[in-house]
Scaffold this motif. Structure first.
Motif, short mmCIF file in Angstrom:
data_model
loop_
_atom_site.label_atom_id
_atom_site.label_comp_id
_atom_site.label_asym_id
_atom_site.label_seq_id
_atom_site.Cartn_x
_atom_site.Cartn_y
_atom_site.Cartn_z
N MET A 1 0.82 -1.15 0.00
CA MET A 1 0.06 0.10 -0.05
C MET A 1 0.88 1.39 0.18
O MET A 1 1.89 1.12 0.69
N ALA A 2 0.74 2.16 -0.64
CA ALA A 2 1.37 3.58 -0.87
C ALA A 2 0.71 4.13 0.38
O ALA A 2 -0.33 4.16 0.87
N LYS A 3 1.87 4.97 0.62
CA LYS A 3 1.63 6.10 1.76
C LYS A 3 0.90 7.50 1.43
O LYS A 3 1.00 7.66 0.19
N ARG A 4 -0.04 7.66 2.35
CA ARG A 4 -0.85 8.78 1.98
C ARG A 4 0.27 10.32 2.08
O ARG A 4 1.01 10.13 3.00
N LYS A 5 -0.06 11.22 1.13
CA LYS A 5 0.45 12.33 1.50
C LYS A 5 0.30 13.10 2.47
O LYS A 5 -1.16 13.11 2.60
N LYS A 6 1.01 13.72 3.03
CA LYS A 6 0.52 14.85 4.33
C LYS A 6 0.07 16.07 3.74
O LYS A 6 0.64 16.52 2.75
N ARG A 7 -1.22 16.38 4.23
CA ARG A 7 -1.78 17.88 3.63
C ARG A 7 -0.84 18.77 4.49
O ARG A 7 -0.44 18.92 5.52
N THR A 8 -0.61 19.78 3.40
CA THR A 8 0.20 20.91 3.69
C THR A 8 -0.63 22.24 3.83
O THR A 8 -1.68 22.16 2.90
N ARG A 9 -0.52 22.88 4.73
CA ARG A 9 -1.43 24.26 4.94
C ARG A 9 -1.05 24.85 3.75
O ARG A 9 0.30 25.26 3.60
N ARG A 10 -2.01 25.38 2.96
CA ARG A 10 -1.79 26.21 1.78
C ARG A 10 -1.97 27.92 2.40
O ARG A 10 -2.85 28.05 2.93
N THR A 11 -1.35 28.87 1.80
CA THR A 11 -1.43 30.05 2.60
C THR A 11 -2.48 30.53 1.64
O THR A 11 -2.37 30.42 0.23
N LYS A 12 -3.08 31.55 2.29
CA LYS A 12 -4.48 32.12 1.48
C LYS A 12 -3.82 33.17 0.56
O LYS A 12 -2.96 34.01 0.88
#
Length: 71
Positions: free
Chosen positions: A1-12
């Protein structure tokens, strides 16, 4: 199983300029000051009218009575 990518906060992204915000705040405060001045003038004028009427009625009553020393 592939690792999930972590969500990074996007700057507004800045959608509005700060000049526009300051202008809107300035206009809102100016409107608030003008409204308060107009309502204060309105209530002050009405209060002045009633005070003037009271003064006239007391003056009128005192003019109708004849002082005792003139009788």
């Amino acid at each position: 199983m592939a690792k999930r990518k972590k969500r990074t906060r996007r700057t507004k992204k800045k959608t509005g300029s700060s000049l526009l915000k300051y202008t809107a705040w300035f206009l809102a405060l100016t409107a608030l000051v003008l409204i308060s001045l107009i309502t204060g003038y309105y209530f002050g004028a009405n209060d002045g009218k009633t005070h003037k009427k009271e003064k006239l009625t007391t003056k009128h009553k005192s003019a109708q009575t004849i002082p005792k020393h003139q009788l």
